[in-house]
Design a protein around this motif. Structure first.
Motif, PDB file in Angstrom:
ATOM      1  N   LYS A 104      27.246  53.182  32.625  1.00 20.17           N
ATOM      2  CA  LYS A 104      27.698  54.546  32.379  1.00 20.17           C
ATOM      3  C   LYS A 104      28.923  54.486  31.468  1.00 20.17           C
ATOM      4  O   LYS A 104      30.041  54.268  31.928  1.00 20.17           O
ATOM      5  CB  LYS A 104      28.020  55.249  33.699  1.00 20.17           C
ATOM      6  CG  LYS A 104      26.817  55.336  34.633  1.00 20.17           C
ATOM      7  CD  LYS A 104      27.195  55.899  35.988  1.00 20.17           C
ATOM      8  CE  LYS A 104      25.996  55.904  36.938  1.00 20.17           C
ATOM      9  NZ  LYS A 104      26.351  56.387  38.286  1.00 20.17           N
ATOM     10  N   GLU A 106      31.572  56.092  28.667  1.00 19.86           N
ATOM     11  CA  GLU A 106      32.202  57.363  28.319  1.00 19.86           C
ATOM     12  C   GLU A 106      32.470  57.359  26.824  1.00 19.86           C
ATOM     13  O   GLU A 106      33.128  56.444  26.302  1.00 19.86           O
ATOM     14  CB  GLU A 106      33.508  57.563  29.087  1.00 19.86           C
ATOM     15  CG  GLU A 106      34.174  58.898  28.774  1.00 19.86           C
ATOM     16  CD  GLU A 106      35.319  59.208  29.721  1.00 19.86           C
ATOM     17  OE1 GLU A 106      36.237  59.941  29.312  1.00 19.86           O
ATOM     18  OE2 GLU A 106      35.288  58.705  30.857  1.00 19.86           O
ATOM     19  N   TRP A 122      32.457  54.300  22.223  1.00 20.66           N
ATOM     20  CA  TRP A 122      32.570  54.125  23.661  1.00 20.66           C
ATOM     21  C   TRP A 122      34.026  53.809  23.961  1.00 20.66           C
ATOM     22  O   TRP A 122      34.616  52.895  23.363  1.00 20.66           O
ATOM     23  CB  TRP A 122      31.674  52.999  24.147  1.00 20.66           C
ATOM     24  CG  TRP A 122      30.216  53.336  24.080  1.00 20.66           C
ATOM     25  CD1 TRP A 122      29.659  54.562  24.148  1.00 20.66           C
ATOM     26  CD2 TRP A 122      29.138  52.417  23.917  1.00 20.66           C
ATOM     27  NE1 TRP A 122      28.289  54.482  24.051  1.00 20.66           N
ATOM     28  CE2 TRP A 122      27.946  53.173  23.911  1.00 20.66           C
ATOM     29  CE3 TRP A 122      29.047  51.040  23.781  1.00 20.66           C
ATOM     30  CZ2 TRP A 122      26.696  52.586  23.790  1.00 20.66           C
ATOM     31  CZ3 TRP A 122      27.805  50.451  23.660  1.00 20.66           C
ATOM     32  CH2 TRP A 122      26.635  51.227  23.657  1.00 20.66           C
ATOM     33  N   PRO A 125      37.778  55.131  30.091  1.00 15.76           N
ATOM     34  CA  PRO A 125      38.275  56.407  30.619  1.00 15.76           C
ATOM     35  C   PRO A 125      39.730  56.343  31.086  1.00 15.76           C
ATOM     36  O   PRO A 125      40.346  57.392  31.294  1.00 15.76           O
ATOM     37  CB  PRO A 125      37.330  56.691  31.786  1.00 15.76           C
ATOM     38  CG  PRO A 125      36.789  55.367  32.178  1.00 15.76           C
ATOM     39  CD  PRO A 125      36.714  54.557  30.926  1.00 15.76           C
ATOM     40  N   HIS A 145      29.985  52.005  36.120  1.00 18.91           N
ATOM     41  CA  HIS A 145      30.986  52.562  35.208  1.00 18.91           C
ATOM     42  C   HIS A 145      31.687  51.444  34.444  1.00 18.91           C
ATOM     43  O   HIS A 145      31.981  50.381  35.001  1.00 18.91           O
ATOM     44  CB  HIS A 145      32.012  53.391  35.987  1.00 18.91           C
ATOM     45  CG  HIS A 145      31.493  54.729  36.407  1.00 18.91           C
ATOM     46  ND1 HIS A 145      31.079  55.003  37.699  1.00 18.91           N
ATOM     47  CD2 HIS A 145      31.298  55.879  35.703  1.00 18.91           C
ATOM     48  CE1 HIS A 145      30.663  56.256  37.771  1.00 18.91           C
ATOM     49  NE2 HIS A 145      30.781  56.804  36.584  1.00 18.91           N
ATOM     50  N   GLN A 162      36.253  56.239  38.692  1.00 19.07           N
ATOM     51  CA  GLN A 162      35.463  57.391  38.267  1.00 19.07           C
ATOM     52  C   GLN A 162      34.743  58.068  39.432  1.00 19.07           C
ATOM     53  O   GLN A 162      34.706  59.294  39.511  1.00 19.07           O
ATOM     54  CB  GLN A 162      34.438  56.958  37.206  1.00 19.07           C
ATOM     55  CG  GLN A 162      35.043  56.569  35.865  1.00 19.07           C
ATOM     56  CD  GLN A 162      35.502  57.766  35.070  1.00 19.07           C
ATOM     57  OE1 GLN A 162      36.648  58.197  35.200  1.00 19.07           O
ATOM     58  NE2 GLN A 162      34.623  58.310  34.247  1.00 19.07           N
TER      59      GLN A 162
END
Length: 314
Positions: A104, A106, A122, A125, A145, A162
Motif C-alpha cells: 500500500k 502513498e 511514491w 507518509p 503499508h 497508518q
C-alpha cells in the motif's frame, strides 16, 4: 593502418589502456540503475509496475496480475513470460498468494493518468520523502503499508503508523535489499515461519493444522497416536452428526479481495469439470453396443459382435 595484410599490430597498439576495476562511484551508479529498473519494472511480465503491487519474502516487487497469471493452472502463460523464466525469477519462493503481501503505497497525487489511476511519486507518509532507488524503503507485514527505513527506525513503534496493525521487529521487510546481512535475515525469517506453519503473509500454510491434530491424543478414539479409527456405522460421532464436507465448487472462504476470490472460484470450477469428465470417460456407448449385456427375450445367448446378423447353417 595495420590488420590489412601488410603488417601485424602488436598488443600495445591495440590495447591503449589497461583494464581497471570500477571505482566506488561507478559501482554506486551501477547499483542505482539496477534498483531503478526493479523499482519500475515487473520481472515476470517485463512491464511497468502498476497498482496492485505485491512483494515476496525477500522484498522483490511484482505486478499482482502477472503473478496470478503465473499461479493459475495450465501452461498458457504467454501474457507474462516463459514458465522457465518465471521459475528462475521466483526460485520457489511464491507458491500461492499466501507467500506475497500486497503493498500500500502513498502517492503525492500531483497528477492523474489517462486511465484514471493515480500517477506520481511514491512518498513516505511520515517523512514525505520520495520512495525509490535513492532511499531505503520497508513495508510491514501483514498490513503492507510502505515507509522509509528512517521513519520506522526513529519511531520505534510496535503498531503501524497508518492502520494501527500490530507487528514485530522481524516483520519489517526491506524492499529490494542490497546488504547481504539483510538478505540472510529475510531468508532466516521465512525458515522460522515455515517451522511455525506460517507463510510470509503470516497466514497459515495448508496442512499445518492437520499435522498438529495428528499428534494430539483424542479421548474419544477418533485420532490416537496418528492412527485414524473408523467412525460408527450410524454416521454419528459422540451423538452428533458429522460436519458436511464442502464441495470443491463452493465459494472460496477467507478471501477478502473480490478479484482474487472470483479467479479462485473459476479455477475450482474448471477443476471440478475436469474431474467430472474423467469419471464419465469410461467405456463409451459405441464400444458397449458391440457386446450383449444381458439375455433378452427371443435373443441368442451366444450372439456377440462376431456373429451378430449371421446365422450358422446346421
Amino acid at each position: 593502418m595495420g590488420n590489412d595484410g601488410g603488417s601485424i599490430p602488436t598488443r600495445r597498439e591495440l590495447v591503449k589502456e589497461a583494464a581497471r576495476n570500477p571505482n566506488t562511484t561507478q559501482l554506486k551508479e551501477t547499483l542505482r540503475e539496477h534498483l531503478e529498473h526493479f523499482w519500475t519494472t515487473c520481472p515476470l511480465s517485463h512491464k511497468r509496475l502498476l497498482h496492485p503491487i505485491v512483494s515476496d519474502a525477500v522484498g522483490n516487487l511484482y505486478n499482482k496480475d502477472a503473478l496470478l497469471q503465473y499461479l493459475l493452472p495450465g501452461d498458457d502463460i504467454e501474457a507474462i513470460s516463459s514458465k522457465a523464466d518465471c521459475d528462475e525469477v521466483l526460485q520457489g519462493r511464491v507458491k500461492s498468494l499466501r507467500d506475497v503481501v500486497e503493498l500500500k503505497f502513498e502517492a503525492d497525487g500531483n497528477a492523474e493518468a489517462p486511465n484514471g489511476k493515480q500517477k506520481g511519486r511514491w512518498i513516505c507518509p511520515v517523512t514525505q520523502k520520495e520512495l525509490g532507488p535513492n532511499a531505503k524503503s520497508v513495508y510491514l507485514v501483514p498490513c503492507g503499508h510502505v515507509f522509509s527505513e528512517g521513519a520506522i527506525r526513529e519511531m520505534k513503534a510496535d503498531k503501524c503508523l497508518q492502520c494501527n496493525e500490530p507487528y514485530e521487529s522481524t516483520d519489517i521487510i526491506s524492499i529490494l535489499p542490497t546488504d547481504k546481512s539483510e538478505k540472510e535475515r529475510l531468508k532466516l525469517r521465512v525458515e522460522e515461519l515455515s517451522h511455525r506453519g506460517l507463510a510470509h503473509s503470516l497466514k497459515k500454510l495448508p496442512g499445518s493444522s492437520k499435522k498438529r491434530k495428528k499428534n494430539r491424543m483424542d479421548a474419544n478414539g477418533d485420532v490416537e497416536n496418528g492412527i485414524k479409527s473408523e467412525p460408527p456405522s450410524n454416521g454419528k460421532v459422540n451423538g452428533s452428526s458429522k460436519t458436511p464436507i464442502l464441495s470443491s465448487t463452493s465459494a472460496p472462504v477467507g478471501i477478502k479481495n473480490a478479484d482474487t476470490a472470483m479467479l479462485t472460484a473459476r479455477v475450482l470450477e474448471e477443476q471440478n469439470e475436469r474431474r467430472k469428465r474423467k469419471k464419465t470417460s469410461g467405456t463409451s456407448d459405441a464400444v458397449q453396443s458391440l457386446f450383449t449385456s444381458k439375455n433378452k427375450k427371443g435373443g441368442n445367448n451366444n450372439m456377440d459382435f462376431m456373429t451378430r446378423g449371421f446365422s450358422i447353417p446346421h
